[in-house]
Design a protein around this motif. Sequence first.
Motif, PDB file in Angstrom:
ATOM      1  N   LYS A   1       0.830  -1.209   0.000  1.00 20.90           N
ATOM      2  CA  LYS A   1       0.000   0.000   0.000  1.00 20.90           C
ATOM      3  C   LYS A   1       0.866   1.260   0.000  1.00 20.90           C
ATOM      4  N   SER A   2       2.045   1.197   0.580  1.00 20.88           N
ATOM      5  CA  SER A   2       2.928   2.366   0.653  1.00 20.88           C
ATOM      6  C   SER A   2       3.265   2.919  -0.734  1.00 20.88           C
ATOM      7  N   PHE A   3       3.349   2.039  -1.735  1.00 19.99           N
ATOM      8  CA  PHE A   3       3.634   2.503  -3.095  1.00 19.99           C
ATOM      9  C   PHE A   3       2.484   3.344  -3.621  1.00 19.99           C
ATOM     10  N   TYR A   4       1.260   2.902  -3.401  1.00 19.18           N
ATOM     11  CA  TYR A   4       0.093   3.650  -3.866  1.00 19.18           C
ATOM     12  C   TYR A   4      -0.019   4.994  -3.150  1.00 19.18           C
ATOM     13  N   ILE A   5       0.401   5.044  -1.913  1.00 22.89           N
ATOM     14  CA  ILE A   5       0.423   6.308  -1.175  1.00 22.89           C
ATOM     15  C   ILE A   5       1.424   7.266  -1.814  1.00 22.89           C
ATOM     16  N   GLU A   6       2.603   6.758  -2.189  1.00 21.17           N
ATOM     17  CA  GLU A   6       3.609   7.582  -2.882  1.00 21.17           C
ATOM     18  C   GLU A   6       3.065   8.090  -4.216  1.00 21.17           C
ATOM     19  N   VAL A   7       2.414   7.226  -4.969  1.00 21.57           N
ATOM     20  CA  VAL A   7       1.842   7.612  -6.263  1.00 21.57           C
ATOM     21  C   VAL A   7       0.781   8.690  -6.049  1.00 21.57           C
ATOM     22  N   ALA A   8      -0.047   8.541  -5.028  1.00 18.59           N
ATOM     23  CA  ALA A   8      -1.069   9.548  -4.730  1.00 18.59           C
ATOM     24  C   ALA A   8      -0.432  10.884  -4.380  1.00 18.59           C
ATOM     25  N   GLN A   9       0.677  10.849  -3.646  1.00 15.70           N
ATOM     26  CA  GLN A   9       1.383  12.090  -3.320  1.00 15.70           C
ATOM     27  C   GLN A   9       1.915  12.757  -4.578  1.00 15.70           C
ATOM     28  N   MET A  10       2.374  11.968  -5.538  1.00 10.79           N
ATOM     29  CA  MET A  10       2.842  12.530  -6.809  1.00 10.79           C
ATOM     30  C   MET A  10       1.681  13.168  -7.566  1.00 10.79           C
ATOM     31  N   ALA A  11       0.516  12.524  -7.550  1.00  8.95           N
ATOM     32  CA  ALA A  11      -0.661  13.079  -8.225  1.00  8.95           C
ATOM     33  C   ALA A  11      -1.038  14.425  -7.617  1.00  8.95           C
ATOM     34  N   LEU A  12      -0.946  14.531  -6.302  1.00  3.95           N
ATOM     35  CA  LEU A  12      -1.259  15.797  -5.641  1.00  3.95           C
ATOM     36  C   LEU A  12      -0.222  16.871  -5.970  1.00  3.95           C
ATOM     37  N   LEU A  13       1.041  16.478  -6.118  1.00  4.24           N
ATOM     38  CA  LEU A  13       2.071  17.439  -6.535  1.00  4.24           C
ATOM     39  C   LEU A  13       1.810  17.923  -7.956  1.00  4.24           C
ATOM     40  N   PHE A  14       1.430  17.007  -8.849  1.00  2.15           N
ATOM     41  CA  PHE A  14       1.063  17.420 -10.205  1.00  2.15           C
ATOM     42  C   PHE A  14      -0.070  18.440 -10.141  1.00  2.15           C
ATOM     43  N   GLN A  15      -1.072  18.157  -9.316  1.00  2.85           N
ATOM     44  CA  GLN A  15      -2.208  19.072  -9.180  1.00  2.85           C
ATOM     45  C   GLN A  15      -1.733  20.439  -8.706  1.00  2.85           C
ATOM     46  N   GLU A  16      -0.891  20.468  -7.691  1.00  2.00           N
ATOM     47  CA  GLU A  16      -0.377  21.730  -7.152  1.00  2.00           C
ATOM     48  C   GLU A  16       0.376  22.524  -8.223  1.00  2.00           C
ATOM     49  N   ILE A  17       1.232  21.843  -8.969  1.00  2.00           N
ATOM     50  CA  ILE A  17       2.023  22.508 -10.006  1.00  2.00           C
ATOM     51  C   ILE A  17       1.127  23.022 -11.123  1.00  2.00           C
ATOM     52  N   ILE A  18       0.168  22.217 -11.556  1.00  2.00           N
ATOM     53  CA  ILE A  18      -0.743  22.634 -12.626  1.00  2.00           C
ATOM     54  C   ILE A  18      -1.562  23.845 -12.185  1.00  2.00           C
ATOM     55  N   GLU A  19      -2.064  23.826 -10.958  1.00  2.00           N
ATOM     56  CA  GLU A  19      -2.837  24.963 -10.457  1.00  2.00           C
ATOM     57  C   GLU A  19      -1.984  26.224 -10.426  1.00  2.00           C
ATOM     58  N   LEU A  20      -0.740  26.118  -9.942  1.00  2.00           N
ATOM     59  CA  LEU A  20       0.165  27.273  -9.926  1.00  2.00           C
ATOM     60  C   LEU A  20       0.457  27.766 -11.338  1.00  2.00           C
TER      61      LEU A  20
END
Length: 161
Positions: free
Chosen positions: A110-129
């Motif tokens: 499950k830890s891998f999916y948590i890391e992937v989710a964190q990357m998705a949120l970083l993409f979201q943050e960067i795209i919004e900025l």
Amino acid sequence: MTRKFVALAEGDSWFNLPDFPISLPIAGGADTDLVRELQKRGHRIDGIAHFGDTLTAIADAQDFVTALQKTHYAAFLLCGSGNDLLGSGDLWKHLHIYHFGWSAKEHIKKSFYIEVAQMALLFQEIIELALENSRTRSYGSSAMAMTTRSLKKAASGWVNR
């Protein structure tokens, strides 16, 4: 006739592969990356990408914000997360020891999916900025809303596995 565009590229080695002093068996040949391929086709790509960069570092540094505020780009190209997920050599921490009969998916913790989710949120943050600071106003709010919803849905789906 293909329409040419002007873009800002931020990311890692997919956009900025170093010039190797030796010939390596790389798809497209040595010293080939996506930015160079687009430039060969006549597009103007301003690159602030650096091989080895992490999505975390890109989000923290926000170098793309200044570039987007000062120049009128038709597109913002973003790549990353491979170095975040695999660059430290810690992939093994996200895998169960091999069990005969288990599927590949069952070996992923499950830890891998948590890391992937964190990357998705970083993409979201960067795209919004990027959208907030872009001088190009062709980006629609509905596209951003769809992107944001998609990333949030994907992130929650990955974590809940």
